[in-house]
Design a protein around this motif. Structure first.
Motif, PDB file in Angstrom:
ATOM      1  N   PHE A   1       0.840  -1.191   0.000  1.00  0.00           N
ATOM      2  CA  PHE A   1       0.000   0.000   0.000  1.00  0.00           C
ATOM      3  C   PHE A   1       0.876   1.241   0.000  1.00  0.00           C
ATOM      4  CE2 PHE A   1      -2.431  -3.212   2.457  1.00  0.00           C
ATOM      5  CZ  PHE A   1      -3.356  -3.486   1.463  1.00  0.00           C
ATOM      6  N   ARG A   2       0.615   2.131  -0.960  1.00  0.00           N
ATOM      7  CA  ARG A   2       1.434   3.339  -1.098  1.00  0.00           C
ATOM      8  C   ARG A   2       0.559   4.581  -1.038  1.00  0.00           C
ATOM      9  NH1 ARG A   2       6.680   1.904  -3.126  1.00  0.00           N
ATOM     10  NH2 ARG A   2       6.675  -0.205  -3.911  1.00  0.00           N
ATOM     11  N   GLY A   3       1.057   5.588  -0.335  1.00  0.00           N
ATOM     12  CA  GLY A   3       0.394   6.888  -0.286  1.00  0.00           C
ATOM     13  C   GLY A   3      -0.787   6.924   0.660  1.00  0.00           C
ATOM     14  N   GLY A   4      -1.377   8.102   0.750  1.00  0.00           N
ATOM     15  CA  GLY A   4      -2.547   8.304   1.596  1.00  0.00           C
ATOM     16  C   GLY A   4      -2.250   8.794   2.993  1.00  0.00           C
TER      17      GLY A   4
ATOM     18  N   ALA B   1     -12.960   5.901  12.342  1.00  0.00           N
ATOM     19  CA  ALA B   1     -13.949   5.385  11.393  1.00  0.00           C
ATOM     20  C   ALA B   1     -13.251   4.733  10.196  1.00  0.00           C
ATOM     21  CB  ALA B   1     -14.878   6.513  10.929  1.00  0.00           C
ATOM     22  N   HIS B   2     -12.184   5.359   9.717  1.00  0.00           N
ATOM     23  CA  HIS B   2     -11.457   4.797   8.578  1.00  0.00           C
ATOM     24  C   HIS B   2     -10.796   3.473   8.962  1.00  0.00           C
ATOM     25  CE1 HIS B   2      -9.445   4.648   4.766  1.00  0.00           C
ATOM     26  NE2 HIS B   2      -8.258   4.643   5.331  1.00  0.00           N
ATOM     27  N   MET B   3     -10.251   3.378  10.157  1.00  0.00           N
ATOM     28  CA  MET B   3      -9.636   2.135  10.601  1.00  0.00           C
ATOM     29  C   MET B   3     -10.686   1.033  10.741  1.00  0.00           C
ATOM     30  SD  MET B   3      -6.586   2.908  10.361  1.00  0.00           S
ATOM     31  CE  MET B   3      -5.982   1.292  10.790  1.00  0.00           C
TER      32      MET B   3
ATOM     33  N   GLY C   1       6.180  10.906  -0.194  1.00  0.00           N
ATOM     34  CA  GLY C   1       4.976  10.481   0.515  1.00  0.00           C
ATOM     35  C   GLY C   1       4.070   9.573  -0.284  1.00  0.00           C
ATOM     36  N   ALA C   2       3.840   9.892  -1.553  1.00  0.00           N
ATOM     37  CA  ALA C   2       2.950   9.087  -2.382  1.00  0.00           C
ATOM     38  C   ALA C   2       3.561   7.741  -2.735  1.00  0.00           C
ATOM     39  CB  ALA C   2       2.586   9.842  -3.656  1.00  0.00           C
ATOM     40  N   GLU C   3       4.872   7.618  -2.592  1.00  0.00           N
ATOM     41  CA  GLU C   3       5.562   6.377  -2.935  1.00  0.00           C
ATOM     42  C   GLU C   3       5.856   5.512  -1.712  1.00  0.00           C
ATOM     43  OE1 GLU C   3       6.338   5.336  -6.118  1.00  0.00           O
ATOM     44  OE2 GLU C   3       5.108   7.044  -6.711  1.00  0.00           O
ATOM     45  N   MET C   4       5.715   6.074  -0.526  1.00  0.00           N
ATOM     46  CA  MET C   4       6.049   5.378   0.711  1.00  0.00           C
ATOM     47  C   MET C   4       5.150   4.160   0.908  1.00  0.00           C
ATOM     48  SD  MET C   4       7.922   5.588   3.535  1.00  0.00           S
ATOM     49  CE  MET C   4       8.263   7.262   3.985  1.00  0.00           C
TER      50      MET C   4
ATOM     51  N   GLU D   1      -6.912   9.192  -0.763  1.00  0.00           N
ATOM     52  CA  GLU D   1      -5.846   9.588  -1.676  1.00  0.00           C
ATOM     53  C   GLU D   1      -4.650   8.644  -1.686  1.00  0.00           C
ATOM     54  OE1 GLU D   1      -4.831  13.675  -0.895  1.00  0.00           O
ATOM     55  OE2 GLU D   1      -6.929  14.232  -0.711  1.00  0.00           O
ATOM     56  N   GLY D   2      -4.882   7.366  -1.383  1.00  0.00           N
ATOM     57  CA  GLY D   2      -3.798   6.409  -1.526  1.00  0.00           C
ATOM     58  C   GLY D   2      -3.433   6.306  -2.988  1.00  0.00           C
ATOM     59  N   SER D   3      -2.161   6.315  -3.278  1.00  0.00           N
ATOM     60  CA  SER D   3      -1.717   6.326  -4.668  1.00  0.00           C
ATOM     61  C   SER D   3      -2.091   5.052  -5.399  1.00  0.00           C
ATOM     62  CB  SER D   3      -0.202   6.503  -4.730  1.00  0.00           C
ATOM     63  OG  SER D   3       0.158   7.744  -4.217  1.00  0.00           O
ATOM     64  N   PHE D   4      -1.697   3.922  -4.821  1.00  0.00           N
ATOM     65  CA  PHE D   4      -2.012   2.666  -5.474  1.00  0.00           C
ATOM     66  C   PHE D   4      -1.701   1.487  -4.573  1.00  0.00           C
ATOM     67  CE2 PHE D   4       2.209   3.997  -6.906  1.00  0.00           C
ATOM     68  CZ  PHE D   4       2.991   2.888  -6.648  1.00  0.00           C
ATOM     69  N   VAL D   5      -2.212   0.344  -4.996  1.00  0.00           N
ATOM     70  CA  VAL D   5      -1.875  -0.925  -4.367  1.00  0.00           C
ATOM     71  C   VAL D   5      -1.033  -1.689  -5.380  1.00  0.00           C
ATOM     72  CG1 VAL D   5      -2.752  -3.096  -3.444  1.00  0.00           C
ATOM     73  CG2 VAL D   5      -4.030  -0.984  -3.053  1.00  0.00           C
ATOM     74  N   GLU D   6       0.185  -1.998  -5.010  1.00  0.00           N
ATOM     75  CA  GLU D   6       1.039  -2.815  -5.868  1.00  0.00           C
ATOM     76  C   GLU D   6       0.736  -4.273  -5.563  1.00  0.00           C
ATOM     77  OE1 GLU D   6       5.794  -3.636  -6.574  1.00  0.00           O
ATOM     78  OE2 GLU D   6       5.160  -1.756  -5.630  1.00  0.00           O
TER      79      GLU D   6
END
Length: 116
Positions: free
Chosen positions: A8-11, A25-27, A71-74, A102-107
């Motif tokens: 999981f990257r970003g957010g 709530a998000h958790m 941050g978006a790549e972390m 705003e999570g960038s992506f799931v690899e």
């Protein structure tokens, strides 16, 4: 069936701006999503990762603070899921709550065996 690693990257920046109630709530959304995967026998493991770390170079000759990704790549966490193939693994990942903030992506990466 194969095992797949989700990175999981970003957010983190968007998440950090939430109120304590919004974070909770998000958790809970994460817990529900992961609980559903576990009930279906798809979730094998997964946890968040700390923001700090060390990077080891040349067998320990150089050790630096890290990671150095933006941050978006972390990489903020991981899951290991069981799926019949990449298509199913990708489909499962589409429900990930990281996309809510705003999570960038799931690899998605297949975990290979070391056996020949």
């Amino acid at each position: 069936m194969s095992n797949f690693l989700y990175l999981f990257r970003g957010g983190d920046e968007a998440f950090d701006k939430l109120s304590q109630e919004e974070k909770q709530a998000h958790m809970e959304v994460w817990g529900a999503w992961m609980g559903g995967l576990k009930e279906k026998g798809k979730l094998l493991d997964g946890l968040p990762l700390g923001k700090d770390g060390k990077v080891v170079h040349n067998r320990g000759e150089v050790v630096t603070n890290g990671p150095f990704a933006e941050g978006a790549e972390m990489v903020g966490g991981y899951l290991i899921v069981s799926a019949k193939d990449y298509d199913e693994a990708v489909e499962i990942s589409k429900g990930c709550p990281i996309f809510d903030y705003e999570g960038s992506f799931v690899e998605v990466r297949e975990i290979l065996s070391m056996e020949h």
